[in-house]
Design a protein around this motif. Structure first.
Motif, PDB file in Angstrom:
ATOM      1  N   TYR A 117       0.999  -1.373  -0.146  1.00  0.00           N
ATOM      2  CA  TYR A 117      -0.131  -0.030   0.020  1.00  0.00           C
ATOM      3  C   TYR A 117       0.941   1.043  -0.223  1.00  0.00           C
ATOM      4  N   GLU A 130       0.396   5.240   0.300  1.00  0.00           N
ATOM      5  CA  GLU A 130      -0.439   6.355   0.430  1.00  0.00           C
ATOM      6  C   GLU A 130       0.060   7.694  -0.299  1.00  0.00           C
ATOM      7  N   ARG A 150      -3.258  13.028   1.628  1.00  0.00           N
ATOM      8  CA  ARG A 150      -3.762  13.123   2.844  1.00  0.00           C
ATOM      9  C   ARG A 150      -4.222  14.492   3.402  1.00  0.00           C
ATOM     10  N   SER A 163      -8.023  10.506   2.323  1.00  0.00           N
ATOM     11  CA  SER A 163      -6.916   9.981   2.054  1.00  0.00           C
ATOM     12  C   SER A 163      -6.926   9.142   0.707  1.00  0.00           C
ATOM     13  N   GLY A 194      -4.640   6.172  -1.612  1.00  0.00           N
ATOM     14  CA  GLY A 194      -3.639   5.397  -1.918  1.00  0.00           C
ATOM     15  C   GLY A 194      -3.613   4.433  -2.906  1.00  0.00           C
ATOM     16  N   GLU A 215      -7.654   7.936   6.369  1.00  0.00           N
ATOM     17  CA  GLU A 215      -7.662   6.744   6.974  1.00  0.00           C
ATOM     18  C   GLU A 215      -6.752   7.089   8.322  1.00  0.00           C
TER      19      GLU A 215
END
Length: 110
Positions: free
Chosen positions: A23, A25, A28, A33, A35, A107
């Motif tokens: 994952y 990201e 944000r 957010s 990813g 998240e």
């Protein structure tokens, strides 16, 4: 934070692959957010329910997304919404999956 940002999926995929991360990201803010999530064909998806609503956009690959008791076949071009706290995971991955993931709100860590 700036009032706009531009991302290129090929550059994000290259960054993710170079880092060897499942994952990555790339965005944000206080309210969301984003990813990129990858799972190889035949892989087991270890994710647990999230505190946030989630939107999956399948960029490549094929498999099944289980949400509760529902079995949702997904492939490139599929878009799936998963509500906060819903038990879900990908399985029966027949082609390497690359999925754009958006969380709202952003998240959390736990």
């Amino acid at each position: 934070m700036m009032d706009h940002q531009l991302f290129h999926l090929d550059a994000l995929a290259a960054e993710q692959d170079a880092a060897g991360r499942r994952y990555l990201e790339f965005l944000r803010t206080d309210t969301m957010s984003g990813g990129v999530y990858t799972l190889a064909a035949g892989a087991e998806d270890p994710q647990l329910p999230h505190r946030e609503d989630e939107l999956y956009v399948v960029l490549a690959g094929a498999g099944v997304l289980r949400v509760g008791e529902a079995e949702l076949p997904v492939r490139a071009g599929s878009v799936a919404f998963v509500a906060a706290q819903a038990v879900h995971r990908f399985h029966d991955i027949t082609e390497d999956l690359r999925v754009l993931v958006l969380f709202a709100p952003a998240e959390s860590d736990g």
